[in-house]
Design a protein around this motif. Structure first.
Motif: not given
Length: 695
Positions: A179-196
């Motif tokens: 559960a923790g890993l899945g949440t982190q995965f999703s937030q990491n993708v959003l971070k890469d998408e929104s920061s570029y």
């Protein structure tokens, strides 16, 4: 001040200023979005979890002998406060998040996992469920009650209820970590998408771009603090048309590289180690539950049943798709060479030259087509189809306020009677606070137990927002996406079952895409396009010749599209078919699997592993990305039934579709439901024909 101890089932013992302290008196029970702040979420979740735990304890402690009402229906009645809090929080986390909500999500994911593990592995609770299940044939249950009992019993077993104490503890620890890993995965993708953002400052960088894209890129730049410039972002509604129209090969390559590297840029947002750990933990979980691999575990509870059946379908389309893609690549390379570009087609070139080829082959120019696809009119078209098929009406309610200024809310009623069916929330435009993609979700599901409760359903998309005063224009793919997600929405809105656990989209993963993919077909009908595809400037309806061209072009580039999709599904299946994953290198595994499959040069997976949120941002489509193709077998066959009837709105067929598919939830086996609608099970023939892959 603390709220009273006497509550509606969904109310919580919280200070009165917390919106979750009382039942909502808003119209239709719509969440009071303006009043809900991040600081309200954590206390509400803690109180809701405690309340749910007490409800479960009361069920276990019931001195009466276990029966359907005091055990199975008791489970159904419990957790309504938790569902209300979760419905708000998880929807906001995907559609309008911020750092505070993301921090709460990271904190809560292991807590909620522990909570559910404790319930699903409670030996006393399962003893009661098992006792009711053992005498199911003598209880006089109706078909829906029997289905609920069977699904509940099976769900507890699949969650570890029959394991020994040590194995239960280990499974709970695995679930918590996943559960923790899945949440982190999703937030990491959003971070890469929104920061570029690729900021383009000169006219030369805008060569080839049509006006609708220039407007979207100007808005994106302004939103990121670069007024007067243009920005390529990683929102599909911007990057895909940029890759399609930009004549600047260097900029296409730069943007495409960033798109492909989401989740593998190093640093805190890198997902490679997360993937490796998740694959290993999932394999261990499957072994604990008695399955050879995680794929065997996941597929055991689907229509497909086994990895072998899934692989059989995927490989059925893989070979002809590869052959078609190879020919497409050769054709594109020849076109590029004629324009002075030597060498093979790169992945960043494919959309650009495919668009040129499409224009040459079909005289179909996306920039010419877009003005006929105004967002408001495509929404109206989706509503009208629902009216013709299912007797629904939609009325926008500007008096109802959503969680963002862009959100629109519609009341859905039954046209003939005026009966309230539910609320539909439309959130259509891309923004940095929203994860990419498109999806349907529910703020509240449908149920009848304890009184009729109608659903509140949301569609979230990521279309480019237009300049002020201009209409939002869609691509063909955007319009189909809108119809697709609205098909899911109808699955939730039309739900007509007693028990919430069986309602709406709570069906087998490889059946859930049928209502959505089937609904896409109506968008491309002449009846819909002639009425709703009106030119944004002239108001003229789309010409008949253009409609026919669009239909003919539906199989264009389908080799590429099918290879992109099927390779992703096969890599997903390969990851989750590992018996002993060990310490795997996620990218090396992906590369080796694609090599084994013979992935064509110049092509990439639709979703590369480090940003494959369907599969790794939670458990939804893990070992299940094939589901879209499995459902496509059914949707192609199902729409053929309307074509065979000679009426795309054939009333008798529409009635069966509503009764057995859209309204029935999980009240019967998926194959049985389909056969009741169609009169038989489907074959892959219609799918292959639809994709232009038939021999």
């Amino acid at each position: 001040m603390t709220a009273s101890k006497t509550f509606a089932p969904e109310a919580l013992p919280l200070p009165s200023e917390n919106p979750f302290a009382a039942a909502w008196t808003t119209p239709f029970g719509l969440p009071p979005f303006a009043a809900i702040k991040p600081e309200h979420i954590r206390p509400a979740f803690e109180a809701a979890l405690a309340k749910h735990k007490d409800e479960m304890a009361a069920t276990v402690a019931d001195p009466a002998a276990p029966d359907f009402a005091n055990t199975i229906e008791a489970l159904e009645r419990a957790g309504r406060a938790l569902s209300r809090v979760g419905g708000v929080f998880y929807n906001l986390s995907g559609a309008d998040t911020n750092e505070a909500l993301q921090a709460i999500e990271r904190e809560l994911s292991p807590i909620t996992s522990r909570h559910w593990s404790a319930i699903m592995m409670d030996p006393a609770l399962f003893t009661r469920i098992d006792a009711v299940f053992a005498k199911r044939e003598t209880l006089g249950l109706d078909a829906e009650q029997k289905r609920l009992l069977e699904r509940t019993h099976r769900g507890f077993i699949r969650s570890g209820a029959q394991l020994g104490a040590d194995d239960k503890a280990r499974l709970a620890a695995i679930n918590e970590r996943l559960a923790g890993l899945g949440t982190q995965f999703s937030q990491n993708v959003l971070k890469d998408e929104s920061s570029y953002a690729l900021i383009i400052e000169d006219e030369a960088g805008l060569a080839g771009l049509p006006p609708f894209l220039l407007a979207a890129m100007a808005r994106s730049a302004a939103d990121r603090g670069h007024p007067g410039k243009h920005a390529v972002t990683l929102s599909r509604s911007v990057i895909e048309p940029f890759l399609t129209f930009s004549t600047r090969r260097d900029l296409r390559e730069e943007a495409f590289t960033a798109w492909g590297l989401r989740g593998e840029n190093g640093g805190e947002s890198d997902n490679r180690a997360i993937v490796a750990e998740m694959v290993k933990l999932r394999a261990e979980k499957a072994k604990l539950l008695g399955f050879a691999t995680f794929a065997h575990f996941k597929l055991d509870d689907t229509m497909a049943k086994t990895p072998e059946n899934v692989r059989g379908l995927l490989e059925l389309v893989w070979k002809p798709a590869k052959a078609r893609a190879a020919q497409e690549a050769a054709d594109l390379a020849a076109l590029a060479q004629a324009e002075g570009e030597n060498g093979p087609i790169r992945p960043s070139d494919w959309r650009y030259y495919a668009e040129k080829m499409r224009q040459q082959t079909y005289a179909l120019d996306e920039a010419v087509l877009k003005p006929y696809l105004q967002l408001d009119r495509i929404i109206a078209a989706a509503f009208d189809v629902a009216g013709k098929l299912f007797g629904l009406s939609f009325a926008e309610r500007p008096d109802l306020k959503g969680y963002h200024a862009d959100v629109r809310i519609f009341e859905v009623t039954e046209t003939a009677s005026g009966r309230h069916i539910g609320l539909f929330i439309g959130d259509y435009f891309a923004r940095a606070s929203k994860r990419s993609g498109a999806w349907m979700s529910a703020y509240r599901g449908q149920r009848k137990l304890g009184g009729e409760v109608r659903p509140i359903i949301v569609n979230v998309c990521n279309f480019a927002k237009p300049a002020e005063g201009k209409p939002a224009l869609l691509s063909i793919d955007d319009a189909r996406t809108l119809f697709h997600e609205f098909g899911h929405a109808l699955h939730g809105l039309l739900s007509d079952v007693t028990y919430g656990s069986l309602a709406g989209t709570s069906v087998s993963r490889d059946f859930v895409e049928l209502p959505s993919q089937l609904y896409e077909h109506w968008f491309l009908t002449k009846e819909v396009m002639q009425t709703y595809c009106l030119h944004a400037e002239t108001g003229e309806p789309i010409p008949d010749a253009l409609i026919e061209t669009i239909k003919r072009a539906q199989t264009f580039n389908q080799g590429c599209a099918t290879v992109e999709y099927t390779s992703s599904a096969l890599v997903d299946l390969a990851f989750h078919s590992l018996e002993e994953p060990g310490e795997i290198d996620a990218l090396a595994f992906e590369k080796a699997e694609l090599s084994r499959l013979g992935m064509p040069e110049g092509m990439v997976m639709r979703h590369r592993t480090p940003h494959f949120t369907h599969v790794f941002a939670g458990d939804g489509y893990s070992a299940g990305y094939y589901s879209y193709l499995w459902s496509e077998v059914m949707d192609a066959d199902a729409f053929n039934a309307f074509l065979e009837a000679g009426d795309v709105f054939a009333p008798e067929l529409a009635g069966k579709l509503k009764r057995f598919i859209y309204s029935a939830g999980d009240t019967r086996d998926a194959a049985e439901a389909y056969a009741l609608f169609r009169g038989r099970l489907p074959t892959p023939d219609a799918l292959l024909e639809k994709r232009g892959l038939a021999a």
